[in-house]
Design a protein around this motif. Structure first.
Motif, PDB file in Angstrom:
ATOM      1  N   ASP A 257      -6.403 -27.741  48.351  1.00 58.72           N
ATOM      2  CA  ASP A 257      -5.919 -27.651  46.904  1.00 58.72           C
ATOM      3  C   ASP A 257      -4.845 -27.371  46.210  1.00 58.72           C
ATOM      4  OD1 ASP A 257      -7.975 -29.396  45.686  1.00 58.72           O
ATOM      5  OD2 ASP A 257      -8.586 -27.825  44.204  1.00 58.72           O
ATOM      6  N   GLY A 258      -4.226 -26.122  47.444  1.00 58.44           N
ATOM      7  CA  GLY A 258      -2.751 -25.932  47.304  1.00 58.44           C
ATOM      8  C   GLY A 258      -2.063 -26.124  48.272  1.00 58.44           C
ATOM      9  N   VAL A 259      -2.502 -27.077  49.443  1.00 56.98           N
ATOM     10  CA  VAL A 259      -1.927 -27.726  50.030  1.00 56.98           C
ATOM     11  C   VAL A 259      -1.256 -28.901  49.525  1.00 56.98           C
ATOM     12  CG1 VAL A 259      -1.645 -29.034  52.625  1.00 56.98           C
ATOM     13  CG2 VAL A 259      -2.293 -26.655  51.930  1.00 56.98           C
ATOM     14  N   LEU A 260      -1.857 -29.629  48.830  1.00 54.07           N
ATOM     15  CA  LEU A 260      -1.756 -30.833  48.300  1.00 54.07           C
ATOM     16  C   LEU A 260      -0.915 -31.007  47.172  1.00 54.07           C
ATOM     17  CD1 LEU A 260      -5.310 -32.786  48.255  1.00 54.07           C
ATOM     18  CD2 LEU A 260      -2.929 -33.177  49.168  1.00 54.07           C
ATOM     19  N   ALA A 261      -0.758 -29.833  45.970  1.00 54.93           N
ATOM     20  CA  ALA A 261      -0.169 -29.490  44.992  1.00 54.93           C
ATOM     21  C   ALA A 261       1.580 -29.280  45.485  1.00 54.93           C
ATOM     22  CB  ALA A 261      -0.623 -27.756  44.306  1.00 54.93           C
ATOM     23  N   ASP A 262       1.534 -29.131  47.075  1.00 55.78           N
ATOM     24  CA  ASP A 262       2.706 -28.441  47.388  1.00 55.78           C
ATOM     25  C   ASP A 262       3.159 -28.471  48.628  1.00 55.78           C
ATOM     26  OD1 ASP A 262       5.362 -27.487  47.628  1.00 55.78           O
ATOM     27  OD2 ASP A 262       5.460 -25.927  47.114  1.00 55.78           O
ATOM     28  N   PRO A 263       2.813 -29.479  49.347  1.00 54.45           N
ATOM     29  CA  PRO A 263       3.147 -29.962  50.988  1.00 54.45           C
ATOM     30  C   PRO A 263       3.932 -29.221  51.102  1.00 54.45           C
ATOM     31  CG  PRO A 263       2.394 -31.952  49.705  1.00 54.45           C
ATOM     32  CD  PRO A 263       2.125 -31.231  49.057  1.00 54.45           C
ATOM     33  N   VAL A 264       4.984 -29.348  51.327  1.00 56.81           N
ATOM     34  CA  VAL A 264       6.225 -28.880  51.321  1.00 56.81           C
ATOM     35  C   VAL A 264       6.461 -27.552  51.472  1.00 56.81           C
ATOM     36  CG1 VAL A 264       8.902 -28.976  51.159  1.00 56.81           C
ATOM     37  CG2 VAL A 264       7.327 -30.667  50.468  1.00 56.81           C
ATOM     38  N   GLY A 265       6.459 -26.295  50.684  1.00 57.48           N
ATOM     39  CA  GLY A 265       5.857 -25.025  50.467  1.00 57.48           C
ATOM     40  C   GLY A 265       4.723 -24.904  51.475  1.00 57.48           C
ATOM     41  N   ALA A 266       4.089 -25.687  51.633  1.00 56.91           N
ATOM     42  CA  ALA A 266       2.370 -25.190  52.656  1.00 56.91           C
ATOM     43  C   ALA A 266       3.687 -25.204  54.276  1.00 56.91           C
ATOM     44  CB  ALA A 266       1.451 -26.555  52.710  1.00 56.91           C
ATOM     45  N   ALA A 267       3.847 -26.137  54.233  1.00 55.67           N
ATOM     46  CA  ALA A 267       4.797 -26.531  55.544  1.00 55.67           C
ATOM     47  C   ALA A 267       5.799 -25.372  56.115  1.00 55.67           C
ATOM     48  CB  ALA A 267       5.182 -28.351  55.407  1.00 55.67           C
ATOM     49  N   GLU A 268       6.540 -25.210  54.620  1.00 51.18           N
ATOM     50  CA  GLU A 268       7.492 -24.127  55.266  1.00 51.18           C
ATOM     51  C   GLU A 268       6.478 -22.538  55.587  1.00 51.18           C
ATOM     52  OE1 GLU A 268       9.280 -23.808  51.374  1.00 51.18           O
ATOM     53  OE2 GLU A 268      10.978 -24.961  51.776  1.00 51.18           O
ATOM     54  N   ARG A 269       5.496 -22.128  54.903  1.00 50.04           N
ATOM     55  CA  ARG A 269       5.219 -21.454  55.367  1.00 50.04           C
ATOM     56  C   ARG A 269       4.199 -21.606  56.468  1.00 50.04           C
ATOM     57  NH1 ARG A 269       3.202 -22.508  49.710  1.00 50.04           N
ATOM     58  NH2 ARG A 269       0.895 -23.135  50.340  1.00 50.04           N
ATOM     59  N   LEU A 270       3.891 -22.564  56.630  1.00 47.75           N
ATOM     60  CA  LEU A 270       3.261 -22.201  58.182  1.00 47.75           C
ATOM     61  C   LEU A 270       4.679 -22.623  59.595  1.00 47.75           C
ATOM     62  CD1 LEU A 270       0.591 -23.191  60.031  1.00 47.75           C
ATOM     63  CD2 LEU A 270       1.301 -25.530  60.023  1.00 47.75           C
ATOM     64  N   LEU A 271       5.339 -22.999  59.122  1.00 49.54           N
ATOM     65  CA  LEU A 271       6.835 -22.741  60.009  1.00 49.54           C
ATOM     66  C   LEU A 271       6.993 -21.584  60.446  1.00 49.54           C
ATOM     67  CD1 LEU A 271       7.720 -24.939  62.104  1.00 49.54           C
ATOM     68  CD2 LEU A 271       9.577 -25.357  60.462  1.00 49.54           C
ATOM     69  N   ARG A 272       7.154 -21.028  59.209  1.00 51.19           N
ATOM     70  CA  ARG A 272       7.499 -19.213  58.688  1.00 51.19           C
ATOM     71  C   ARG A 272       6.384 -18.354  59.937  1.00 51.19           C
ATOM     72  NH1 ARG A 272       8.791 -19.810  54.755  1.00 51.19           N
ATOM     73  NH2 ARG A 272       7.287 -19.097  52.877  1.00 51.19           N
ATOM     74  N   GLY A 273       5.933 -18.711  59.662  1.00 54.26           N
ATOM     75  CA  GLY A 273       4.613 -17.785  59.948  1.00 54.26           C
ATOM     76  C   GLY A 273       4.530 -18.105  61.497  1.00 54.26           C
ATOM     77  N   LEU A 274       4.793 -19.435  62.084  1.00 53.31           N
ATOM     78  CA  LEU A 274       4.878 -19.620  63.552  1.00 53.31           C
ATOM     79  C   LEU A 274       6.204 -18.757  63.979  1.00 53.31           C
ATOM     80  CD1 LEU A 274       3.931 -23.417  63.981  1.00 53.31           C
ATOM     81  CD2 LEU A 274       2.640 -21.478  64.557  1.00 53.31           C
ATOM     82  N   GLU A 275       6.977 -19.057  63.220  1.00 52.32           N
ATOM     83  CA  GLU A 275       8.507 -18.916  63.970  1.00 52.32           C
ATOM     84  C   GLU A 275       8.898 -16.864  64.183  1.00 52.32           C
ATOM     85  OE1 GLU A 275      11.845 -22.218  62.911  1.00 52.32           O
ATOM     86  OE2 GLU A 275      11.055 -20.931  61.479  1.00 52.32           O
ATOM     87  N   THR A 276       8.115 -16.501  63.446  1.00 52.79           N
ATOM     88  CA  THR A 276       8.280 -14.873  63.094  1.00 52.79           C
ATOM     89  C   THR A 276       6.524 -13.971  63.617  1.00 52.79           C
ATOM     90  OG1 THR A 276       7.018 -14.672  60.809  1.00 52.79           O
ATOM     91  CG2 THR A 276       9.281 -15.194  60.834  1.00 52.79           C
ATOM     92  N   SER A 277       5.612 -15.169  64.306  1.00 54.49           N
ATOM     93  CA  SER A 277       4.756 -14.782  65.164  1.00 54.49           C
ATOM     94  C   SER A 277       5.456 -13.745  66.238  1.00 54.49           C
ATOM     95  CB  SER A 277       3.610 -16.030  65.162  1.00 54.49           C
ATOM     96  OG  SER A 277       2.944 -14.792  66.463  1.00 54.49           O
TER      97      SER A 277
END
Length: 381
Positions: A257-277
């Motif tokens: 539900d969280g992803v579907l509510a804001d797919p762009v925000g979900a993609a931003e968070r995932l990419l940020r998590g990968l890049e700062t890992s």
């Protein structure tokens, strides 16, 4: 004795009876058997007619040549055929995919060599899915401005942990070991034993039993074949799952539900998590995703979340694919992705927008929305 059921020279699909086996072979080896609309129609017709063929108890689906089963749909042709033509191709392709899943007789999908996109659609939903030491499976759609289709989101949603998301956003590939562990395949058969397997089934052996016997012989080393043990995609769960769970929420209804509510925000968070890992493979994956179509990344995350949340079946996922692909094919990113990857082959697509952060949330919502007035739903009958 093998009997040819079609007579034209160089047919796109070769259909022939071999004892108890109906053999269907995609026949465009120079194009790694890339699917055309006509090929999809021929495969569907052969599968649907197999049960009426006297003596046939199983269907064998493979590709001509030594490069692979199928490199996917012929997207160069699709991109030049206009939206109406592209949608007609997708409809034919998806009907063939569903035919393999609903066949009255078991379909043995042989994923020897390259099996991508539309190739996975034809084999990934079949009753018995075979991989070899040469298998290389992928859903490479985010490289060309669309998203995994042909029911790929259904298979990806069932992969362990968040590996479906990892493969989908990165257009990642896998070998035989990962295909088995991630649920894309059922048995490993060495490529030099495929003829043996087909011969046993043609002689009347149960396909599952014959495949299991050859797979066991191969994996225990009794035939001298090396066991398939490499699973680099599965091994990535150790570092990818925590990053994905933190960015997307757990792989349950609340997370979806969280992803579907804001797919762009979900993609931003995932990419940020990968890049700062702190993990180098995570940072490398983040860099790879940066090169792919931003719109595709956000949309595929939403499609995966919806498939999981709503427990969609294959027909429902295909209908979803048809609606969403129709909208993505009309965007400039698809033509640009095909140009960069398949026509000019410069590997430098100019996406619009060119970053996750630049995505328009309203546009993503329109791409994912239910059918609009004037849009025809997919007819699978």
């Amino acid at each position: 004795m093998t009997e040819d059921l079609r007579t034209e020279a160089e047919p796109l699909v070769i259909v022939r009876q071999d004892g108890a086996l109906l053999r269907i072979t995609l026949n465009r080896p120079r194009a790694i058997n890339a699917l055309t609309r006509r090929m999809a129609e021929l495969v569907r017709a052969a599968i649907r007619g197999a049960a009426e063929t006297p003596g046939v108890t199983a269907i064998w689906l493979d590709g001509a040549g030594d490069r692979g089963f199928c490199g996917g749909g012929d997207v160069k042709a699709m991109s030049s055929d206009g939206l109406t033509g592209a949608l007609a191709f997708l409809a034919a392709e998806y009907r063939a995919d569903l035919a393999t899943a609903r066949s009255e007789l078991p379909v043995i999908g042989v994923m020897d060599g390259i099996t991508m996109g539309g190739g996975i659609g034809l084999t990934g939903h079949s009753a018995l899915r075979i991989v070899t030491e040469r298998s290389r499976l992928a859903m490479p759609e985010t490289r060309i401005g669309i998203v995994p289709d042909v029911g790929g989101h259904l298979l990806l949603s069932r992969a362990p942990g968040r590996l479906g998301e990892m493969l989908a956003i990165s257009s990642g590939s896998m070998g035989a070991g990962d295909a088995l562990m991630l649920g894309f395949a059922d048995h490993f058969v060495p490529s030099d034993r495929l003829a043996d397997l087909a011969e046993r089934i043609a002689a009347g052996e149960d396909p599952e039993g014959a495949a299991r016997a050859i797979a066991a012989e191969s994996l225990d080393g009794s035939t001298g074949a090396a066991p398939v043990v490499e699973t680099p995609v599965l091994d990535a769960r150790v570092w990818f799952d925590p990053i994905a769970d933190a960015a997307l929420g757990r792989a349950d209804r609340a997370g979806a539900d969280g992803v579907l509510a804001d797919p762009v925000g979900a993609a931003e968070r995932l990419l940020r998590g990968l890049e700062t890992s702190e993990h180098p493979r995570a940072r490398a994956l983040g860099a790879e995703v940066r090169e792919l179509c931003p719109t595709s990344v956000a949309v595929t995350l939403a499609q995966l979340a919806r498939t999981r949340r709503d427990g969609l079946g294959l027909a429902e996922v295909l209908a979803d694919d048809y609606r969403v692909l129709g909208r993505l094919l009309a965007r400039p990113d698809f033509a640009e992705g095909v140009r960069a990857q398949l026509i000019d082959k410069d590997g430098d697509p100019r996406w619009a927008p060119d970053s996750i952060e630049g995505l328009d949330r309203a546009e993503i919502a329109r791409i994912l929305a239910p059918h609009a007035e004037g849009e025809d739903p997919l007819d699978l009958d």
